[in-house]
Design a protein around this motif. Sequence first.
Motif, short mmCIF file in Angstrom:
data_model
loop_
_atom_site.label_atom_id
_atom_site.label_comp_id
_atom_site.label_asym_id
_atom_site.label_seq_id
_atom_site.Cartn_x
_atom_site.Cartn_y
_atom_site.Cartn_z
N ARG A 54 0.81 -1.22 0.00
CA ARG A 54 0.00 0.00 0.00
C ARG A 54 0.85 1.28 0.00
N LEU A 55 2.16 1.14 0.03
CA LEU A 55 3.04 2.31 0.16
C LEU A 55 3.17 3.12 -1.12
N GLY A 56 3.41 2.47 -2.22
CA GLY A 56 3.64 3.20 -3.46
C GLY A 56 4.81 4.16 -3.32
N ASP A 57 4.67 5.36 -3.85
CA ASP A 57 5.76 6.33 -3.90
C ASP A 57 6.23 6.78 -2.52
N ARG A 58 5.38 6.62 -1.50
CA ARG A 58 5.79 7.00 -0.14
C ARG A 58 7.01 6.22 0.33
N VAL A 59 7.22 5.02 -0.22
CA VAL A 59 8.36 4.21 0.20
C VAL A 59 9.67 4.94 -0.05
N SER A 60 9.79 5.59 -1.19
CA SER A 60 11.04 6.28 -1.53
C SER A 60 11.22 7.54 -0.70
N ILE A 61 10.14 8.23 -0.43
CA ILE A 61 10.22 9.41 0.43
C ILE A 61 10.70 8.99 1.81
N ALA A 62 10.12 7.91 2.32
CA ALA A 62 10.53 7.41 3.64
C ALA A 62 11.99 6.99 3.64
N LEU A 63 12.43 6.31 2.60
CA LEU A 63 13.83 5.87 2.53
C LEU A 63 14.78 7.07 2.55
N MET A 64 14.41 8.13 1.85
CA MET A 64 15.27 9.32 1.82
C MET A 64 15.25 10.06 3.15
N LYS A 65 14.22 9.85 3.94
CA LYS A 65 14.18 10.45 5.27
C LYS A 65 14.90 9.56 6.28
N ILE A 66 14.93 8.26 6.05
CA ILE A 66 15.57 7.32 6.96
C ILE A 66 17.09 7.35 6.78
N TYR A 67 17.54 7.35 5.53
CA TYR A 67 18.97 7.26 5.23
C TYR A 67 19.55 8.62 4.85
N GLN A 68 20.78 8.86 5.28
CA GLN A 68 21.56 9.99 4.77
C GLN A 68 21.99 9.62 3.35
N GLU A 69 22.40 10.61 2.56
CA GLU A 69 22.77 10.35 1.17
C GLU A 69 23.84 9.28 1.03
N ASP A 70 24.89 9.35 1.86
CA ASP A 70 25.97 8.36 1.76
C ASP A 70 25.50 6.97 2.19
N GLU A 71 24.54 6.88 3.09
CA GLU A 71 23.99 5.60 3.52
C GLU A 71 23.06 5.02 2.46
N LEU A 72 22.38 5.91 1.75
CA LEU A 72 21.41 5.51 0.74
C LEU A 72 22.06 4.71 -0.37
N ILE A 73 23.32 4.98 -0.68
CA ILE A 73 23.99 4.32 -1.80
C ILE A 73 24.89 3.16 -1.39
N LYS A 74 24.98 2.88 -0.10
CA LYS A 74 25.79 1.73 0.34
C LYS A 74 25.16 0.45 -0.19
N PRO A 75 25.95 -0.38 -0.84
CA PRO A 75 25.40 -1.60 -1.45
C PRO A 75 24.56 -2.47 -0.51
N ASP A 76 24.99 -2.64 0.72
CA ASP A 76 24.21 -3.47 1.66
C ASP A 76 22.84 -2.85 1.92
N ASN A 77 22.79 -1.54 2.03
CA ASN A 77 21.50 -0.87 2.24
C ASN A 77 20.62 -0.98 1.00
N VAL A 78 21.21 -0.77 -0.16
CA VAL A 78 20.44 -0.87 -1.41
C VAL A 78 19.86 -2.28 -1.54
N LYS A 79 20.67 -3.29 -1.28
CA LYS A 79 20.20 -4.67 -1.35
C LYS A 79 19.06 -4.92 -0.37
N ARG A 80 19.09 -4.22 0.75
CA ARG A 80 18.06 -4.40 1.78
C ARG A 80 16.75 -3.71 1.39
N TYR A 81 16.84 -2.50 0.85
CA TYR A 81 15.58 -1.78 0.60
C TYR A 81 15.05 -1.91 -0.82
N LEU A 82 15.83 -2.37 -1.77
CA LEU A 82 15.34 -2.50 -3.14
C LEU A 82 14.12 -3.42 -3.24
N PRO A 83 14.11 -4.57 -2.57
CA PRO A 83 12.90 -5.40 -2.61
C PRO A 83 11.68 -4.71 -1.98
#
Length: 143
Positions: A54-83
Amino acid sequence: MSRALKILIVAIFAMPAVACAVQADNNYSIEEVKALLSQPPGFSSSFSEKQAGRLGDRVSIALMKIYQEDELIKPDNVKRYLPVIGDAFRNPSLISAEDRTPRVTIVLLKFLMAQVHDRRLKDAIAQTERAIRDKTAPANPIK
């Protein structure tokens, strides 16, 4: 006036401010996304699937609020939130109209493509983007 009554009065007047702050966070589903991210990889329950779906586009807004820019691009984090991003668009009919179009999500995925260097991760990002675009593309008009 007793000290307890003063505290109660202050608490009553402070409630709307706290409620507004909580409401703002709820609008972006930050707590829901944090809960989804805290689940073990591969874990799936009907509740979490329904919540993510039910999240839709809100998921990406939340991710950008949860992670700092450098954390957002860390491979382990990307692998975790991409699904989680993929799950957020799995069934567009369940998503509210304002979150059904993946505007922020596509920008986030493009950003990730430009920042991530791992080939497999780039492929996963591209696959997620294609799946989201396919799920959210308007139906072909009848001619």
